[in-house]
Design a protein around this motif. Structure first.
Motif, PDB file in Angstrom:
ATOM      1  N   ALA A 211       0.814  -1.218   0.000  1.00  0.00           N
ATOM      2  CA  ALA A 211       0.000   0.000   0.000  1.00  0.00           C
ATOM      3  C   ALA A 211       0.846   1.265   0.000  1.00  0.00           C
ATOM      4  O   ALA A 211       0.386   2.321  -0.461  1.00  0.00           O
ATOM      5  N   LEU A 212       2.065   1.180   0.492  1.00  0.00           N
ATOM      6  CA  LEU A 212       2.887   2.369   0.698  1.00  0.00           C
ATOM      7  C   LEU A 212       3.121   3.203  -0.566  1.00  0.00           C
ATOM      8  O   LEU A 212       3.066   4.435  -0.506  1.00  0.00           O
ATOM      9  N   PRO A 213       3.384   2.592  -1.741  1.00  0.00           N
ATOM     10  CA  PRO A 213       3.632   3.429  -2.923  1.00  0.00           C
ATOM     11  C   PRO A 213       2.409   4.188  -3.427  1.00  0.00           C
ATOM     12  O   PRO A 213       2.555   5.089  -4.264  1.00  0.00           O
ATOM     13  N   TRP A 214       1.218   3.855  -2.938  1.00  0.00           N
ATOM     14  CA  TRP A 214      -0.005   4.413  -3.511  1.00  0.00           C
ATOM     15  C   TRP A 214      -0.683   5.428  -2.606  1.00  0.00           C
ATOM     16  O   TRP A 214      -1.797   5.879  -2.913  1.00  0.00           O
ATOM     17  N   ALA A 215      -0.061   5.793  -1.513  1.00  0.00           N
ATOM     18  CA  ALA A 215      -0.661   6.766  -0.602  1.00  0.00           C
ATOM     19  C   ALA A 215       0.433   7.520   0.135  1.00  0.00           C
ATOM     20  O   ALA A 215       1.524   6.988   0.368  1.00  0.00           O
TER      21      ALA A 215
END
Length: 291
Positions: A211-215
């Protein structure tokens, strides 16, 4: 669509789904901070550090969760104390405790007649054997982790990005680090009976890392991680039902596959952005060079 919904017509698969969803929510809250703080190795070490407590509780006929909690607490306290020693780096302290606790656990488990069965259950869990009481325990753990995350959000955020700045702001980084260890301990102890200590690490790290790269905002990362963990549980149970594979391992493998897909898509997006940014500049240069 029956092949997708059919498995959940069975009661024990429904409980497995709810158990996996609760574990995913717990791991999303704790795992986001673990990934941001770079505590993945510590999480792995603590998951195996629960083995002595679980083994001793099994030999004495006591509650396994209580044994796991005591063992994980001892591991966290040991990491905190050894981490204050200037001659030892934190990685060295974690590594020493990891090997020592794992060795002690194997020694204790070897005293049991059901050595193979106990060790397998500890490592891989049994998500299809979730009972209603387990769901209530997970719900209680989720509430505890949620309250701790809300109370320590500001301190955790400062600690994750700049420990010195956290100290400057008076946020007491050592206390914040101890609270993060508490979150990690609760997540591991509450989840190991569902997917095992070896596989809970996948749900703890993979969804948050995916999830980290998208938020850019922490709550959004946590929400995406919870959604990814929930979908990994659902898809893993469906795949396990039709393929006849181990449910816990299939769920963890699905979570890791989601991370691989996220990393691939993030790389493609990054390349497209670079192409879009360099394209106009290159066209301008070519126009200047043309006589």
């Amino acid at each position: 669509m029956h092949w997708l919904i059919g498995p959940f017509e069975v009661a024990f698969v429904q409980r497995a789904l709810w158990g996996g969803v609760l574990v995913s929510l717990i791991c999303a809250l704790a795992g986001t901070w673990v990934v941001l703080r770079g505590m993945a190795f510590l999480g792995d070490a603590m998951s195996h550090g629960m083995l002595p407590g679980v083994a001793l509780a099994s030999l004495l006929g006591q509650n396994l969760l209580l044994g796991a909690a005591l063992s994980a607490g001892a591991m966290a306290a040991g990491v905190t104390l050894l981490g204050r020693t200037r001659r030892l780096s934190q990685d060295t302290a974690i590594g020493l405790l990891f090997v020592g606790m794992l060795a002690l656990g194997v020694i204790l488990v070897s005293r049991s007649r059901s050595f193979a069965v106990d060790l397998t259950a500890f490592l891989f869990g049994d998500v299809l054997a979730v009972r209603e009481g387990d769901l209530w325990q997970l719900a209680g753990a989720l509430v505890a982790v949620l309250l701790a995350s809300l109370a320590g959000h500001r301190s955790f955020l400062a600690l994750a990005f700049d420990e010195r700045k956290a100290a400057t702001l008076g946020l007491r980084p050592r206390l914040a680090h101890a609270a993060l260890l508490f979150l990690l301990t609760v997540a591991l102890v509450a989840s190991f009976t569902i997917v095992g200590t070896l596989l809970v690490f996948g749900l703890l790290i993979a969804p948050a890392a995916a999830a980290l790269p998208w938020a850019r905002r922490i709550p959004v990362v946590m929400g995406l991680a919870a959604g990814l963990g929930t979908s990994a549980t659902f898809l893993g149970l469906v795949a396990s039902w039709h393929l006849g594979t181990a449910a816990g391992a299939t769920i963890a493998a699905t979570a890791v596959a989601q991370f691989a897909l996220s990393a691939l898509l993030s790389r493609v997006r990054h390349r497209r952005r670079r192409t879009a940014e360099t394209g106009p500049a290159r066209l301008h240069t070519e126009k200047v060079l043309i006589p």
